[in-house]
Design an enzyme around this catalytic site. Structure first.
Site: not given
Ligand code: BG6
Length: 493
Positions: A29-32, A193, A255
């Site tokens: 919870a306190s991480g980046d 994400h 991604h």
């Molecule tokens: C993260 C990677 O999943 O996605 C990072 O670990 C990368 O290295 C990041 O910088 C990029 O995400 P976004 O949403 O900023 O394009």
């Protein structure tokens, strides 16, 4: 469309989703990641009334913090807003170890208390915003503490797991097996994400809500597909994680392959989670890796003239590291739709610009009746700019005014920022809300994530097993702040 008119009229009715009563347990919870993405996203959900009053957040971490200190930390991350004090009142913290069963027994007791006081009916989302080597231990101990979903018939218990999900096929399978001992697969939400980004979801709408593109979306009309991921940042304070991971595992396996799947997979049987994930998984299984080049940045200069260190001079990076900060992967699919079409996926850190984009390059016309020489005009392209620009651009030939039949490529453009008056945001809140609502459409399924590791596994393992010297000779170097490695012509795809 006028740029000062952000009014959007939707073609079909789109209700704003909202979740029922629940508590979120945030590990790390306190991480980046929690500070940058998850906590602000939880607040936006609360502010926008997408979560009800019967809601709380329980931060869990090794850093010793009181509830008050955690609230101060959360407060420092949020903008001023009338609902901020109410949100902070719902934030609690438990100090514990990720590998100690006693900490998870404490967690179970604290959760019971909070569910009672916020009337949240026991519904719980566990969000694992921790380094990947902790996913397994946490998943296992949640089950041992009776907090998994295998033993629960009543309220929901769902676990959101960050990426990378494993570091190769074997570890991915092991992690799946561990999590599946504590949670049903329908309660495991494997996050990428990128799938929470509106510009990424727009790929599905572009392809499947329009009639125009599908007939030409295949090998007869498309010459190649390029996906580019460029960042100006280097390792940004994540040296430990990045150096043991590398860019192939960090963004290619997840991604970029997700982007590729959305732009190429067959239409799902219906717009439901399982048919969509079936199409994705089928596409991943049809892929073959043709080549994978790796690179690493040397010292260079930023676009505004500041000196930038080499990767191996960055703080926390071993001076002999051979971890890749750049790659170019060429893939093909053996599906009927795509056989023979190269998919060229390039990613790099510390480049001269930040941009994620997909370019679909069409075949040239078979015969150019307007051309004077044997030279063909540039092919049509459709570019999807995912970020920071958020556009779709169709490029085609248009006549240059004048007495001669001269032509030049022109763009037709759709821009989210012009439409809304601001860029679209909010990948995390979208995904968290989907998890609360039990919608797995935008999350990896077990077979899909395993198929992507299977695709890369041979190459990753053989690179890892080479001697340090051999790995070094295979790395294509490029100056920080540049466009990436200058490849010799024989390595151009
Ligand atoms: C993260 C990677 O999943 O996605 C990072 O670990 C990368 O290295 C990041 O910088 C990029 O995400 P976004 O949403 O900023 O394009």
């Amino acid at each position: 469309m006028a740029s000062d008119s952000p009014t959007v009229t939707y073609g079909i009715s789109c209700e704003k989703p909202s979740a029922g009563p629940c508590g979120v347990v945030l590990f790390g919870a306190s991480g980046d990641l929690s500070r940058r993405k998850v906590l602000p996203a939880l607040f936006r959900l609360f502010r926008d009334r997408s979560v009800p009053d019967r809601f709380f957040v329980l931060g869990f971490g090794r850093t010793p913090l009181s509830d008050t200190a955690f609230r101060d930390l959360v407060a420092s991350l949020l903008p001023d807003n009338d609902l901020k004090p109410d949100f902070l009142r719902r934030c609690h913290y438990l100090t514990g170890s990720y590998t100690d069963p006693a900490s998870f027994r404490n967690l179970a007791a604290r959760l019971e208390e909070l569910h009672r006081s916020f009337a949240t009916e026991g519904n719980t989302v566990f969000h694992l915003a921790v380094p990947p080597d902790l996913f397994g231990p946490i998943g296992r101990l949640l089950g041992h503490a009776g907090l998994g979903s295998r033993s629960s018939q009543g309220p929901y218990r769902r676990v959101m797991v960050e990426k990378p999900f494993g570091k190769d096929l074997a570890s991915c399978r092991r992690l799946n097996a561990i999590l599946l001992r504590s949670f049903r697969d329908s309660d495991i939400y494997r996050i990428d994400h990128y799938l929470g980004k509106h510009t990424v979801q727009n790929l599905l709408v572009f392809r499947f809500a329009n009639r125009l593109f599908e007939p030409v979306w295949n090998r007869r009309y498309i010459d190649r597909i390029l996906i580019d991921f460029a960042e100006t940042d280097g390792v940004s304070g994540r040296a430990g994680f990045f150096d043991t991971t590398g860019l192939v595992r960090d963004v290619l396996q997840n991604h970029l392959l997700q982007l590729l799947a959305l732009v190429t997979m067959d239409p799902p049987a219906s717009f439901q989670p399982e048919p969509i994930r079936d199409s994705q998984a089928r596409f991943f299984k049809s892929l073959r890796l043709r080549s994978l080049l790796r690179g690493q940045y040397t010292a260079g200069t930023s676009h505004d003239g500041h000196p930038l260190p080499a990767y191996t001079q960055e703080q926390g990076i071993p001076p002999d590291s051979t971890t890749e900060t750049w790659f170019r992967a060429v893939l093909t699919s053996h599906s009927r739709r795509w056989r023979g079409v190269p998919f060229i996926l390039t990613g790099g850190k510390r480049l001269h610009r930040k941009e994620t984009s997909i370019t679909v390059v069409f075949n040239k016309p078979p015969y150019c009746m307007l051309c004077k020489s044997s030279e063909h005009p540039a092919p049509n392209t459709i570019r999807f700019l995912i970020q920071p620009q958020q556009k779709v651009i169709l490029t085609f030939q248009a006549k240059i005014p004048g007495s001669r039949m001269c032509f030049t490529p022109m763009d037709m453009e759709f821009d989210y920022e012009r439409l809304l008056g601001h860029p679209t945001t909010g990948d995390y809140e979208h995904l968290i809300l989907d998890c609360m609502n039990g919608d797995q459409t935008l999350f990896w399924r077990k077979d899909g994530v395993e198929a992507t590791w299977r695709l890369l596994d041979g190459d990753i393992r053989s690179f890892d097993h080479l001697s340090l010297d051999r790995r070094r000779t295979l790395l294509h170097t490029y100056p920080a702040g540049s466009e990436g490695p200058r490849l010799p012509p024989e390595l151009w795809p």
